[in-house]
Structure formats: C-alpha cells, structure tokens
Scaffold this motif. Structure first.
Motif, PDB file in Angstrom:
ATOM      1  N   ARG A 154       1.064  35.463 -24.931  1.00 14.32           N
ATOM      2  CA  ARG A 154       0.148  34.502 -25.580  1.00 14.32           C
ATOM      3  C   ARG A 154      -0.289  35.012 -26.953  1.00 14.32           C
ATOM      4  O   ARG A 154      -0.329  34.266 -27.915  1.00 14.32           O
ATOM      5  CB  ARG A 154      -1.105  34.308 -24.710  1.00 14.32           C
ATOM      6  N   LEU A 155      -0.619  36.298 -27.016  1.00 21.28           N
ATOM      7  CA  LEU A 155      -1.060  36.854 -28.302  1.00 21.28           C
ATOM      8  C   LEU A 155       0.070  36.848 -29.327  1.00 21.28           C
ATOM      9  O   LEU A 155      -0.104  36.422 -30.469  1.00 21.28           O
ATOM     10  CB  LEU A 155      -1.530  38.311 -28.133  1.00 21.28           C
ATOM     11  N   THR A 156       1.238  37.317 -28.900  1.00 21.55           N
ATOM     12  CA  THR A 156       2.314  37.483 -29.881  1.00 21.55           C
ATOM     13  C   THR A 156       2.874  36.133 -30.325  1.00 21.55           C
ATOM     14  O   THR A 156       3.296  35.992 -31.473  1.00 21.55           O
ATOM     15  CB  THR A 156       3.454  38.360 -29.330  1.00 21.55           C
ATOM     16  N   GLU A 157       2.848  35.150 -29.441  1.00 20.17           N
ATOM     17  CA  GLU A 157       3.364  33.839 -29.860  1.00 20.17           C
ATOM     18  C   GLU A 157       2.535  33.278 -31.006  1.00 20.17           C
ATOM     19  O   GLU A 157       3.064  32.731 -31.971  1.00 20.17           O
ATOM     20  CB  GLU A 157       3.373  32.868 -28.672  1.00 20.17           C
ATOM     21  N   LEU A 182       1.780  32.307 -36.833  1.00 19.92           N
ATOM     22  CA  LEU A 182       1.067  32.528 -38.107  1.00 19.92           C
ATOM     23  C   LEU A 182       2.036  33.035 -39.162  1.00 19.92           C
ATOM     24  O   LEU A 182       2.038  32.576 -40.301  1.00 19.92           O
ATOM     25  CB  LEU A 182      -0.012  33.607 -37.933  1.00 19.92           C
ATOM     26  N   GLU A 183       2.863  33.989 -38.746  1.00 20.40           N
ATOM     27  CA  GLU A 183       3.776  34.599 -39.716  1.00 20.40           C
ATOM     28  C   GLU A 183       4.832  33.599 -40.173  1.00 20.40           C
ATOM     29  O   GLU A 183       5.244  33.615 -41.327  1.00 20.40           O
ATOM     30  CB  GLU A 183       4.417  35.833 -39.094  1.00 20.40           C
ATOM     31  N   ARG A 184       5.229  32.731 -39.265  1.00 20.63           N
ATOM     32  CA  ARG A 184       6.229  31.717 -39.612  1.00 20.63           C
ATOM     33  C   ARG A 184       5.656  30.748 -40.653  1.00 20.63           C
ATOM     34  O   ARG A 184       6.323  30.340 -41.585  1.00 20.63           O
ATOM     35  CB  ARG A 184       6.628  30.961 -38.341  1.00 20.63           C
ATOM     36  N   ARG A 185       4.369  30.405 -40.460  1.00 23.64           N
ATOM     37  CA  ARG A 185       3.797  29.392 -41.347  1.00 23.64           C
ATOM     38  C   ARG A 185       3.336  29.938 -42.702  1.00 23.64           C
ATOM     39  O   ARG A 185       3.233  29.188 -43.662  1.00 23.64           O
ATOM     40  CB  ARG A 185       2.583  28.751 -40.669  1.00 23.64           C
ATOM     41  N   GLY A 207      -2.969  20.868 -37.403  1.00 25.94           N
ATOM     42  CA  GLY A 207      -2.321  20.611 -38.695  1.00 25.94           C
ATOM     43  C   GLY A 207      -2.099  21.885 -39.474  1.00 25.94           C
ATOM     44  O   GLY A 207      -2.126  22.979 -38.903  1.00 25.94           O
ATOM     45  N   ASP A 208      -1.873  21.744 -40.782  1.00 21.35           N
ATOM     46  CA  ASP A 208      -1.595  22.904 -41.619  1.00 21.35           C
ATOM     47  C   ASP A 208      -2.854  23.720 -41.860  1.00 21.35           C
ATOM     48  O   ASP A 208      -3.927  23.160 -42.052  1.00 21.35           O
ATOM     49  CB  ASP A 208      -1.070  22.437 -42.981  1.00 21.35           C
ATOM     50  N   LEU A 209      -2.693  25.032 -41.854  1.00 14.04           N
ATOM     51  CA  LEU A 209      -3.827  25.887 -42.241  1.00 14.04           C
ATOM     52  C   LEU A 209      -3.502  26.512 -43.584  1.00 14.04           C
ATOM     53  O   LEU A 209      -2.354  26.901 -43.833  1.00 14.04           O
ATOM     54  CB  LEU A 209      -4.030  26.996 -41.205  1.00 14.04           C
ATOM     55  N   PRO A 210      -4.501  26.630 -44.465  1.00 15.62           N
ATOM     56  CA  PRO A 210      -4.218  27.237 -45.766  1.00 15.62           C
ATOM     57  C   PRO A 210      -3.946  28.739 -45.654  1.00 15.62           C
ATOM     58  O   PRO A 210      -4.338  29.392 -44.683  1.00 15.62           O
ATOM     59  CB  PRO A 210      -5.479  26.948 -46.576  1.00 15.62           C
ATOM     60  N   GLN A 211      -3.306  29.247 -46.698  1.00 16.12           N
ATOM     61  CA  GLN A 211      -2.829  30.633 -46.685  1.00 16.12           C
ATOM     62  C   GLN A 211      -3.939  31.665 -46.469  1.00 16.12           C
ATOM     63  O   GLN A 211      -3.763  32.621 -45.722  1.00 16.12           O
ATOM     64  CB  GLN A 211      -2.160  30.916 -48.023  1.00 16.12           C
ATOM     65  N   ASN A 221      -3.869  34.274 -43.483  1.00 17.35           N
ATOM     66  CA  ASN A 221      -3.895  35.717 -43.758  1.00 17.35           C
ATOM     67  C   ASN A 221      -5.040  36.410 -43.033  1.00 17.35           C
ATOM     68  O   ASN A 221      -4.876  37.496 -42.480  1.00 17.35           O
ATOM     69  CB  ASN A 221      -4.048  35.959 -45.261  1.00 17.35           C
ATOM     70  N   ALA A 222      -6.212  35.763 -43.060  1.00 13.40           N
ATOM     71  CA  ALA A 222      -7.374  36.363 -42.392  1.00 13.40           C
ATOM     72  C   ALA A 222      -7.086  36.501 -40.894  1.00 13.40           C
ATOM     73  O   ALA A 222      -7.430  37.509 -40.264  1.00 13.40           O
ATOM     74  CB  ALA A 222      -8.612  35.504 -42.615  1.00 13.40           C
ATOM     75  N   ALA A 223      -6.437  35.489 -40.340  1.00 10.88           N
ATOM     76  CA  ALA A 223      -6.124  35.519 -38.907  1.00 10.88           C
ATOM     77  C   ALA A 223      -5.103  36.615 -38.620  1.00 10.88           C
ATOM     78  O   ALA A 223      -5.253  37.405 -37.679  1.00 10.88           O
ATOM     79  CB  ALA A 223      -5.580  34.165 -38.477  1.00 10.88           C
ATOM     80  N   ARG A 224      -4.073  36.680 -39.445  1.00 14.07           N
ATOM     81  CA  ARG A 224      -3.026  37.683 -39.234  1.00 14.07           C
ATOM     82  C   ARG A 224      -3.629  39.090 -39.328  1.00 14.07           C
ATOM     83  O   ARG A 224      -3.338  39.968 -38.517  1.00 14.07           O
ATOM     84  CB  ARG A 224      -1.950  37.489 -40.310  1.00 14.07           C
TER      85      ARG A 224
END
Ligand SMILES: Nc1ncnc2c1ncn2[C@@H]1O[C@H](COP(=O)(O)OP(=O)(O)OP(=O)(O)O)[C@@H](O)[C@H]1O
Ligand SMILES: [Zn+2]
Length: 493
Positions: A339-342, A347-350, A404-408, A412-415
């Motif tokens: 669940r975490l890695t998906e 995030l990284e894909r988007r 929907g789309d999240l801004p960069q 980044n903050a999430a990643r």
C-alpha cells in the motif's frame, strides 16, 4: 528535486522507557546534541535468526530517530567472539570453541565466518553500520585492567586461576532486574561452586583448562575473559563514563546486564544512564533462540520474503512488545508495505508531468501526518503509531490523487515525507531512497507469471489436470492467486 534537509536543533522532548527507572522518562543527553549508544551484539557461532533481526531493527530505528531529531549518534555494537559459555553460565564449553570443533575450524574462523554472515544480513535489512563494532578478543587488555580495578577495590577475588565478582560486596547487585540476592539461583556445577565464596558470584576471568584453545596470559595465569566483562570494558572505552543509552534484549537483563552494571560501578565507573530492552520475537509463544533450535535464520526468511517487507513487519510492532512469527503476519506486512509503495510509485510517476504550484489543503494534511509521526517516535519510539501516520499519509494522498491532478509542489512534499519518514527514519526503502518493490521487480514477476500461466494452459489443454493444479497450488503458497474468468486467466498477489 530533493531539498537538503535544514539542520534542526536537537529535540528536547524525546521520552523513552528506562528499564532501570521502570517508567518513561525524558531523554537528557550527557553532552548536548549527542547520543552515545551501546548495543549487545551477537555471539558469532551461527547464522543470525529473525529474533536478532527484531533487536537490530529496533535499535537501528532508535538511532535513526535520534538523527532525525537533530542529534549526532555514536553507535557502538559489539561482537562476542569469546567467553560466552553454554547456558549463559560460567562453566561449560565456549559456544564458539564448541562450534569450531564441530566444523573443524579455528575458533577465529568460526567467529569471522558468522560475523560476515551477520554483516550481510544486516545490510540486507538496511541496518546502518555501527560507528564502532568492537570485538571481545580485541579488548583483552581493557578487560584485564577492569578486573584488576575490581580486585584493588575489594569487589573481586582470585581463586585457582579464575577471578570472580564478589556479589555480597555490592549490595546494589540486582537493581536493574529487581532480583534480590537471596532469590537468585545458584546454578553452577559443584566443582566451580567450590572456587567461589558465594554460588551467585560470577566469573570475570576463567582459568583455561588444558584443551581450551582460546587463551591469553593474565596476572592470574592463562585463561580467558568471562562473558559480561567485555561489554563493560568496550562500552566505557568507546562511549566514556556515564554514557547515554545501553540496549539489548529483555532476556539479557539478568544476569548479563546486571553483571555489567555491578562490575562497572563497583570499579568506580559511572555506567549507562538509560537502559532500553527490546521484547522477544517468539514462535509458538516461545522466544526464538539459537540454543533452543526453534529459529529461522534471516537468510531463510530473506529467501522467501522481500527484505523490506521483513523490516516493515518488525517495525509494525513496538520494540517493547512481543512479535509472534507467523506466515499470516508476513502476509499482512506484504499487503501493508505494498500500500505504501504503490502510492509512492504513483507520486513518482506523476511528478514529471505535474503542473507547478501547491495544493494548500493537501499540504496541510501532509504536514499533520508528519507531526503525528514525530509525536509517535518521541513517545518511546512508538513505531506502530508512526506506521499508522504513514498510512494516514497514504490515505490522504490516495484520496487527493483519485480526485485529480496534484501540483508539483504538493507531490514533492508528499514524496519527501515518504522518503524522510518511511525511508530515512524507519529504513523501509533501502538506502537508494527507492522503494524495494519498484517497477523492475513488477516487470520480472509479470514476465514470469506469463510463462507459468502458459504452462498451466498447456497442461489443461492436454488434460494433465494434476500438473495444472499443482502449479496453481504452488503459486497460492507464495501468495499468488489465479482465477479463471470468462475473459481469461487473471492472477493477483
Ligand atoms: N527471539 C529474540 N527476540 C529478540 N531479541 C533476541 C532474540 N533472541 C536473541 N535476541 C537478542 O539478540 C542478542 C544476542 O543474543 P544471543 O546471541 O544470545 O542469541 P540467542 O539466540 O538468545 O542465543 P542463545 O540461545 O545461544 O542464548 C541479545 O541482545 C538478545 O537479547
Ligand atoms: Zn553485552
């Protein structure tokens, strides 16, 4: 783009459970901004088992948490390569020498063989390397010196070439475990008892009998050190008087840690100021242990399970709780970790395609989960609560990503929250920062599954149903289910 973390002031609000005070207390370092930790390491006479992994991961997280909270950490973890006798007592065969005879190796070959195997296991589990990894045989001089200090102060005595600690001369003996002297067992064999003033006295130095290979000269003749004295000598040498934290398994409280405290303090040294003990990894409710033979080696576990899933399983229970080893526990760890890695992968894909800017509401939710994570760790390194905060973060993001789309800026903050908390602090994403179950593995598994399903189809078409079923059953044992649907065969992990 990864930002360099801003150095933070050492956090003053870390609470840990101190076994000596029997309560949670605020951690106050001996030297501001620094933590000195000593951990009792393995006796290297066989491959490490999952119980050792629990302890190593527990204290690795404590170390990583202190780093996260702005401290510098000196982490000393010893390797016992002499003096640990059968049954943890002070007579009987040396565990390493016994193994050497069995494998027809030099004792040092045994110690090195299992030391390197231990290092390999620790690397796989993403345990940070100790700052210092001292070995007992490399510190015989320091141990002899400490024994001399004890004799000079009247707390130890020589008897027929061995030296024993005089427990009756030290009324505080028993203060960590709460055992009163009169309740302590009188375990030793008759012949050894005769050498002692009191049967509860423990060996600091042992006379080497004729066949004993591991032997050193000493003021008391040829012999070898007792098991407990190495930890006092090495922790004081590398961390200094009154160092901060001493760790180890609960099972070591008595006699090992009790002896460490008595022999250090009776020799006039201020010893550890906080004591932390991890609870046991159990199997069928019993401690997993080398000598009981009920163990699964880390290597065996890693041949079946992703190392990061094993680590996730271990951090999902608190270090002071028992962790029961079972296949179901692995199954749920695998699901949780996925669940975490998906979400992190998504995030990284988007990220490369995302528009500039921030989503302030999601940013605030990410910040709230970060705070919850830190609060959990400040409270006696409560990793299950910290993991819950990571899941909280995952839910926030899944909702936002679904909408929907999240801004960069927000992506980044999430990643960064994942890599910082899940990666740097809990050590769950190996050191590359990349999740262990990344795209590569998925591709390999996908290709292999195509092959297996083709083979199964071939068996079915040629009416070899037993073979077809065997394939499906084998897959189900490793957590892969195969379903026949009207649109064809589907599989899932
Ligand atoms: N099942 C376990 N769960 C958690 N920690 C463990 C477990 N077994 C050992 N440890 C910890 O690992 C360290 C090294 O232990 P040790 O080498 O004595 O292992 P062991 O399996 O208990 O060996 P033995 O059975 O020979 O005593 C100690 O700090 C001990 O508390
Ligand atoms: Zn020790």
């Amino acid at each position: 783009m990864t930002q360099t973390p801003v150095p933070r002031e050492p956090d003053q609000n870390i609470f840990l459970y101190d076994t000596m005070q029997r309560q949670k207390v605020r951690f106050i370092p001996g030297t501001p901004g620094r933590v000195g930790m000593y951990l009792c390491g393995p006796t290297v006479y066989s491959d490490a088992h999952l119980g050792h992994a629990k302890k190593e991961v527990a204290f690795d997280v404590v170390r990583r948490a202190f780093l996260h909270f702005g401290y510098q950490v000196r982490y000393v973890a010893n390797i016992t390569d002499v003096g640990h006798l059968q049954n943890d007592a002070d007579d009987g065969e040396d565990k390493i020498a016994k193994r050497a005879a069995l494998e027809q190796l030099e004792p040092m070959e045994v110690a090195d063989k299992y030391f390197w195997s231990f290092v390999k296991d620790m690397d796989a589990l993403n345990i940070m390397k100790p700052s210092i990894n001292p070995r007992a045989t490399g510190h015989i001089t320091e141990q002899i010196r400490l024994i001399e200090e004890l004799i000079e102060r009247g707390h130890a005595y020589e008897s027929q070439g061995s030296v024993y600690f005089d427990v009756r001369s030290w009324p505080e003996y028993g203060k960590l475990s709460g055992r009163r002297l009169e309740d302590q067992e009188e375990g030793t064999r008759e012949a050894v008892r005769e050498e002692k003033r009191d049967p509860r006295d423990f060996a600091l130095w042992k006379r080497a009998e004729a066949g004993h290979i591991m032997r050193w000269d000493s003021p008391w003749g040829v012999g070898f050190p007792g098991w407990h004295i190495e930890c006092s000598a090495m922790s004081l040498k590398y961390l200094g008087e009154g160092f901060d934290i001493h760790g180890g398994g609960l099972d070591l409280q008595f006699p090992h840690h009790e002896a460490e405290i008595a022999q250090s303090e009776a020799a006039g040294h201020a010893f550890a100021r906080y004591w932390m003990h991890n609870n046991m990894l159990t199997i069928g409710g019993e401690k997993m242990s080398k000598s009981k033979g009920n163990f699964t080696t880390i290597q065996d576990v890693l041949s079946q399970h992703d190392a990061m899933v094993v680590r996730f399983l271990l951090v999902s229970s608190h270090y002071r709780s028992v962790t029961e080893f079972s296949e179901e526990a692995f199954e749920s760890a695998r699901n949780g970790y996925r669940r975490l890695t998906e979400t992190l992968n998504e995030l990284e894909r988007r990220l490369p395609l995302a528009p500039a800017g921030n989503h302030s509401e999601v940013d605030a939710q990410i910040a709230a989960q970060r705070l919850a994570f830190d609060d959990a760790l400040r409270d006696d390194f409560n990793t299950p609560k910290a993991v819950a905060a990571l899941f909280g973060l995952t839910s926030v993001l899944n909702r936002a990503l679904g909408a929907g789309d999240l801004p960069q800026g927000t992506l980044n903050a999430a990643r960064e929250a994942y890599l910082d908390l899940g990666g740097s602090v809990l050590g769950l994403f190996a050191d590359s920062g990349a999740p262990a179950t990344g795209r590569d593995e998925t591709e390999v598994v996908g290709a292999l599954m195509d092959l297996v399903l083709k083979a199964r189809q071939h068996y079915r078409l040629s009416k070899q149903y037993a073979q077809a079923d065997e394939l499906r059953d084998t897959l189900s044992k490793v957590g892969v289910t195969v379903e026949d649907t009207k649109d064809g065969v589907r599989w899932k992990r």
